[in-house]
Design a protein around this motif. Structure first.
Motif, PDB file in Angstrom:
ATOM      1  N   CYS A  14       0.667  -1.174  -0.095  1.00  0.00           N
ATOM      2  CA  CYS A  14      -0.099   0.262   0.288  1.00  0.00           C
ATOM      3  C   CYS A  14       0.715   1.242  -0.048  1.00  0.00           C
ATOM      4  O   CYS A  14       1.510   1.191   0.785  1.00  0.00           O
ATOM      5  N   VAL A  15       0.486   2.707  -0.714  1.00  0.00           N
ATOM      6  CA  VAL A  15       1.182   3.190  -1.108  1.00  0.00           C
ATOM      7  C   VAL A  15       0.742   4.711  -0.097  1.00  0.00           C
ATOM      8  O   VAL A  15      -0.961   5.080  -0.544  1.00  0.00           O
ATOM      9  N   SER A  16       0.806   5.336   0.409  1.00  0.00           N
ATOM     10  CA  SER A  16       0.447   6.595   0.892  1.00  0.00           C
ATOM     11  C   SER A  16       1.102   8.140  -0.146  1.00  0.00           C
ATOM     12  O   SER A  16       2.656   8.240   0.143  1.00  0.00           O
ATOM     13  N   VAL A  17      -0.404   8.792  -0.217  1.00  0.00           N
ATOM     14  CA  VAL A  17       0.715   9.985  -0.912  1.00  0.00           C
ATOM     15  C   VAL A  17       0.448  11.050   0.234  1.00  0.00           C
ATOM     16  O   VAL A  17      -0.688  11.663   0.351  1.00  0.00           O
ATOM     17  N   TYR A  18       0.939  12.240   0.184  1.00  0.00           N
ATOM     18  CA  TYR A  18       1.388  13.144   0.748  1.00  0.00           C
ATOM     19  C   TYR A  18       1.633  14.850   0.127  1.00  0.00           C
ATOM     20  O   TYR A  18       1.711  14.735  -1.408  1.00  0.00           O
ATOM     21  N   ASP A  19       1.385  15.824   0.393  1.00  0.00           N
ATOM     22  CA  ASP A  19       1.155  17.401  -0.194  1.00  0.00           C
ATOM     23  C   ASP A  19       2.008  17.822   0.475  1.00  0.00           C
ATOM     24  O   ASP A  19       1.261  17.942   1.936  1.00  0.00           O
ATOM     25  N   ALA A  20       3.248  18.448   0.128  1.00  0.00           N
ATOM     26  CA  ALA A  20       3.737  18.862   0.723  1.00  0.00           C
ATOM     27  C   ALA A  20       4.539  18.128   2.072  1.00  0.00           C
ATOM     28  O   ALA A  20       3.611  18.628   3.300  1.00  0.00           O
ATOM     29  N   PRO A  21       4.322  16.896   2.500  1.00  0.00           N
ATOM     30  CA  PRO A  21       4.706  16.367   3.300  1.00  0.00           C
ATOM     31  C   PRO A  21       5.468  16.895   4.596  1.00  0.00           C
ATOM     32  O   PRO A  21       6.508  17.933   4.200  1.00  0.00           O
ATOM     33  N   LEU A  22       4.913  16.487   5.931  1.00  0.00           N
ATOM     34  CA  LEU A  22       5.511  17.288   6.696  1.00  0.00           C
ATOM     35  C   LEU A  22       5.925  16.674   7.479  1.00  0.00           C
ATOM     36  O   LEU A  22       7.146  17.059   8.416  1.00  0.00           O
ATOM     37  N   HIS A  23       6.381  14.827   6.752  1.00  0.00           N
ATOM     38  CA  HIS A  23       6.923  14.793   8.027  1.00  0.00           C
ATOM     39  C   HIS A  23       8.991  13.805   7.595  1.00  0.00           C
ATOM     40  O   HIS A  23       9.509  13.077   8.106  1.00  0.00           O
ATOM     41  N   THR A  24       9.014  14.646   6.192  1.00  0.00           N
ATOM     42  CA  THR A  24      10.525  14.877   6.019  1.00  0.00           C
ATOM     43  C   THR A  24      10.484  16.284   5.664  1.00  0.00           C
ATOM     44  O   THR A  24      10.085  16.800   4.960  1.00  0.00           O
ATOM     45  N   ASP A  25      11.957  16.063   4.873  1.00  0.00           N
ATOM     46  CA  ASP A  25      12.909  17.569   4.791  1.00  0.00           C
ATOM     47  C   ASP A  25      12.868  17.249   2.918  1.00  0.00           C
ATOM     48  O   ASP A  25      13.282  16.016   3.006  1.00  0.00           O
ATOM     49  N   ILE A  26      13.024  18.395   2.126  1.00  0.00           N
ATOM     50  CA  ILE A  26      13.122  18.283   1.192  1.00  0.00           C
ATOM     51  C   ILE A  26      14.837  18.453   0.762  1.00  0.00           C
ATOM     52  O   ILE A  26      14.406  17.322  -1.017  1.00  0.00           O
ATOM     53  N   ALA A  27      15.595  18.730   1.223  1.00  0.00           N
ATOM     54  CA  ALA A  27      16.809  18.261   0.970  1.00  0.00           C
ATOM     55  C   ALA A  27      16.768  16.813   1.027  1.00  0.00           C
ATOM     56  O   ALA A  27      17.421  15.689   0.253  1.00  0.00           O
ATOM     57  N   ASP A  28      16.382  15.779   1.931  1.00  0.00           N
ATOM     58  CA  ASP A  28      16.369  14.057   2.259  1.00  0.00           C
ATOM     59  C   ASP A  28      15.712  13.952   0.534  1.00  0.00           C
ATOM     60  O   ASP A  28      15.522  13.029   1.058  1.00  0.00           O
ATOM     61  N   LEU A  29      14.375  14.448   0.270  1.00  0.00           N
ATOM     62  CA  LEU A  29      14.194  13.504  -1.099  1.00  0.00           C
ATOM     63  C   LEU A  29      14.910  14.427  -1.777  1.00  0.00           C
ATOM     64  O   LEU A  29      15.255  13.114  -2.651  1.00  0.00           O
ATOM     65  N   GLN A  30      15.295  15.131  -2.247  1.00  0.00           N
ATOM     66  CA  GLN A  30      15.992  15.068  -3.511  1.00  0.00           C
ATOM     67  C   GLN A  30      17.568  14.590  -3.426  1.00  0.00           C
ATOM     68  O   GLN A  30      17.483  13.988  -4.781  1.00  0.00           O
ATOM     69  N   ARG A  31      17.748  14.000  -2.053  1.00  0.00           N
ATOM     70  CA  ARG A  31      19.115  12.952  -2.567  1.00  0.00           C
ATOM     71  C   ARG A  31      19.321  11.538  -1.933  1.00  0.00           C
ATOM     72  O   ARG A  31      19.057  10.536  -3.384  1.00  0.00           O
ATOM     73  N   TYR A  32      17.591  11.512  -2.293  1.00  0.00           N
ATOM     74  CA  TYR A  32      17.161  10.005  -2.091  1.00  0.00           C
ATOM     75  C   TYR A  32      16.950  10.031  -3.283  1.00  0.00           C
ATOM     76  O   TYR A  32      17.152   8.613  -3.806  1.00  0.00           O
ATOM     77  N   PHE A  33      15.902  10.455  -3.930  1.00  0.00           N
ATOM     78  CA  PHE A  33      15.767  10.432  -5.322  1.00  0.00           C
ATOM     79  C   PHE A  33      16.733  10.336  -6.656  1.00  0.00           C
ATOM     80  O   PHE A  33      16.450   9.659  -7.351  1.00  0.00           O
ATOM     81  N   CYS A  34      17.799  11.529  -6.125  1.00  0.00           N
ATOM     82  CA  CYS A  34      19.015  11.408  -7.072  1.00  0.00           C
ATOM     83  C   CYS A  34      19.542  10.214  -7.649  1.00  0.00           C
ATOM     84  O   CYS A  34      20.148   9.644  -7.583  1.00  0.00           O
ATOM     85  N   ALA A  35      20.246  10.071  -5.902  1.00  0.00           N
ATOM     86  CA  ALA A  35      20.470   8.221  -5.560  1.00  0.00           C
ATOM     87  C   ALA A  35      19.547   6.720  -6.326  1.00  0.00           C
ATOM     88  O   ALA A  35      21.055   6.522  -6.793  1.00  0.00           O
ATOM     89  N   LYS A  36      18.310   7.286  -6.573  1.00  0.00           N
ATOM     90  CA  LYS A  36      18.276   6.076  -7.622  1.00  0.00           C
ATOM     91  C   LYS A  36      18.108   6.401  -8.759  1.00  0.00           C
ATOM     92  O   LYS A  36      17.970   5.696  -9.792  1.00  0.00           O
ATOM     93  N   SER A  37      18.712   6.934  -9.175  1.00  0.00           N
ATOM     94  CA  SER A  37      19.173   8.003 -10.686  1.00  0.00           C
ATOM     95  C   SER A  37      20.405   8.760 -10.670  1.00  0.00           C
ATOM     96  O   SER A  37      20.593   9.271 -11.998  1.00  0.00           O
TER      97      SER A  37
END
Length: 245
Positions: free
Chosen positions: A56-79
């Motif tokens: 199951c997948v949960s979708v958030y709009d501008a999620p408050l439980h994480t940081d943008i910089a962390d999201l950027q690093r995570y997705f960039c590491a995937k590519s």
């Protein structure tokens, strides 16, 4: 009865639905994509055994439980082997602002997480919704009594290992629902002023998949038209327009 006021006078009175504040009250949570939703949206080429253990997948709009910089690093590491994708991630996955002061512009940043692992992001899509008092189509200016509601798709990304289970399609379906809510909200206002609302679906040069979004919006409009005709209600929504052929 036709309004005596011009569009110049009426346009500042129109405003988008402030669903940003609504979602932020829940930490940004928008919707859960259940296993059945993902199965329905999975490509036909995917084998049955590949769909045997869909999370199951949960979708958030501008999620408050994480940081943008962390999201950027995570997705960039995937590519990490694709500099162009990494550039688009850093360019489009940025902090979003609440709805604009005049409520004519709304930024969306939808991020999908594995439900059992709230800190594990698997996809994101960024798009804006805005009101337009004028625009051009094939070199021709819009009508004086038309108001545009534009959904502008910026970028969408799904981690490679989960691209086969329909997350991207589900996110685009969610976009169409969010955009449709805005269209209905604006339609109620434009009808009161004898204006015609025109849905616009645009995409950036880096975005892919807006054609499907356009078709979904058109289906929503056609269903809405049929409902209004059944109830003998007048309609002031024009055909959906796009910036792609």
């Amino acid at each position: 009865m036709t309004s005596n006021k011009s569009k110049v006078e009426l346009f500042p009175l129109l405003h988008l639905l402030d669903d940003f504040s609504q979602f932020q009250l829940q930490g940004g949570f928008v919707q859960t994509l259940a296993e059945k939703d993902l199965r329905l949206q999975a490509p036909p080429s995917v084998r049955g055994d590949e769909l045997s253990n869909i999370p199951c997948v949960s979708v958030y709009d501008a999620p408050l439980h994480t940081d943008i910089a962390d999201l950027q690093r995570y997705f960039c590491a995937k590519s990490k082997d694709n500099q162009l994708v990494s550039h688009e991630i850093f360019k489009n996955l940025v902090s979003v602002s609440p709805i604009s002061r005049n409520r004519h512009q709304r930024q969306y940043q939808l991020v999908a997480f594995l439900e059992e692992k709230k800190q594990t992001p698997v996809a994101f899509v960024t798009f804006n919704v805005g009101l337009l008092d004028s625009w051009y189509t094939d070199g021709q200016p819009s009508d004086e009594r038309h108001v545009g509601v534009c959904c502008y798709l910026l970028y969408a990304y799904v981690v490679p290992e989960l691209r086969h289970i329909g997350i991207g399609s589900c996110l685009f379906h969610l976009i169409s629902n969010l955009f449709w809510s805005q269209l209905q909200f604006i339609d109620a206002q434009t009808q009161a002023h004898e204006l015609t609302m025109v849905p616009l679906v645009y995409e950036s040069s880096a975005a892919k998949g807006a054609e499907g979004l356009l078709h979904q919006v058109e289906r929503n409009i056609n269903q809405y038209k049929a409902l209004l005709l059944t109830n003998n209600t007048s309609l002031k929504i024009d055909s959906c327009m796009s910036n792609f052929s």
